[in-house]
Design an enzyme around this catalytic site. Structure first.
Site, mmCIF file in Angstrom:
data_model
loop_
_atom_site.group_PDB
_atom_site.id
_atom_site.type_symbol
_atom_site.label_atom_id
_atom_site.label_comp_id
_atom_site.label_asym_id
_atom_site.label_seq_id
_atom_site.Cartn_x
_atom_site.Cartn_y
_atom_site.Cartn_z
ATOM 1 N N ASN A 1 0.803 -1.226 0.000
ATOM 2 C CA ASN A 1 0.000 0.000 0.000
ATOM 3 C C ASN A 1 0.835 1.275 0.000
ATOM 4 O O ASN A 1 0.342 2.351 0.340
ATOM 5 C CB ASN A 1 -0.969 0.000 1.180
ATOM 6 C CG ASN A 1 -1.795 -1.269 1.197
ATOM 7 O OD1 ASN A 1 -1.692 -2.051 2.127
ATOM 8 N ND2 ASN A 1 -2.569 -1.513 0.157
ATOM 9 N N VAL B 1 1.879 7.039 0.409
ATOM 10 C CA VAL B 1 1.002 6.108 1.116
ATOM 11 C C VAL B 1 -0.370 6.113 0.447
ATOM 12 O O VAL B 1 -0.921 7.173 0.147
ATOM 13 C CB VAL B 1 0.860 6.499 2.602
ATOM 14 C CG1 VAL B 1 -0.159 5.626 3.313
ATOM 15 C CG2 VAL B 1 2.220 6.428 3.289
ATOM 16 N N CYS B 2 -0.910 4.917 0.227
ATOM 17 C CA CYS B 2 -2.222 4.770 -0.394
ATOM 18 C C CYS B 2 -3.151 4.027 0.565
ATOM 19 O O CYS B 2 -3.120 2.795 0.636
ATOM 20 C CB CYS B 2 -2.090 4.010 -1.715
ATOM 21 S SG CYS B 2 -3.659 3.802 -2.578
ATOM 22 N N ILE B 3 -3.913 4.802 1.337
ATOM 23 C CA ILE B 3 -4.954 4.224 2.188
ATOM 24 C C ILE B 3 -6.221 5.048 1.983
ATOM 25 O O ILE B 3 -6.157 6.228 1.634
ATOM 26 C CB ILE B 3 -4.560 4.166 3.684
ATOM 27 C CG1 ILE B 3 -4.168 5.534 4.222
ATOM 28 C CG2 ILE B 3 -3.475 3.131 3.915
ATOM 29 C CD1 ILE B 3 -3.867 5.570 5.721
#
Length: 167
Positions: free
Chosen positions: A82, A89-91
């Protein structure tokens, strides 16, 4: 919300974190003259592959915060499904508010002005504890996580040791 209100809110959140530090991370301004850029250190969570690591990141806030989310980018090396190869950051909670144009996330999973620096960083620590490989930012890390756990563990172990040496 105006830039002035965003400034006041960010200063308030920073003051609160200084007064009541939260386990698992530290946060401060990159430069005292710019409340919109924060230097973050995330401590690898216990009982995870990242345990014992010290991972630096930059959190950049938009001038209309909290209406829109900040971006978070690791400046330390990171190998995680992620986290994009460039460290971003990919959330879900860092995605713009509203409906997902791709239909993957519910609007309730995306950014909301109720989030704070603390809730964002707790979410990133949770991400380190349990990767989501169904919607990866780093396809190679996700594939390795699924198909070659031993190799994934070795890579993460190397970056944890490197982070300790650089701390």
């Amino acid at each position: 919300m105006s830039e002035g209100q965003a400034t006041l809110l960010l200063r308030k959140q920073l003051k609160e974190l200084m007064r009541n530090p939260v386990d698992g991370f530290s946060a401060g301004l990159v430069d005292d003259s710019n409340v919109f850029e924060w230097a973050i250190t995330i401590i690898g969570p216990p009982d995870t592959l990242y345990e014992g690591g010290f991972f630096n990141a930059i959190m950049s806030f938009p001038h209309n915060y909290p209406n829109n989310p900040p971006s978070v980018r690791f400046t330390s090396e990171m190998w995680h499904p992620n986290v994009y190869p460039d460290g971003r950051v990919c959330i879900s909670i860092l995605h713009a508010p509203g409906d997902d144009p791709n239909g993957y996330e519910l609007a309730s999973e995306r950014w909301s002005p109720v989030h704070t620096v603390e809730t964002i960083l707790v979410s990133i620590i949770s991400m380190l504890s349990g990767p989501n490989d169904e919607s990866p930012a780093n396809i190679d890390a996700a594939k390795e996580w699924r198909d070659s756990k031993d190799l994934f563990k070795k890579k993460v172990g190397r970056i944890v040791r490197k982070s300790q040496e650089n701390f």
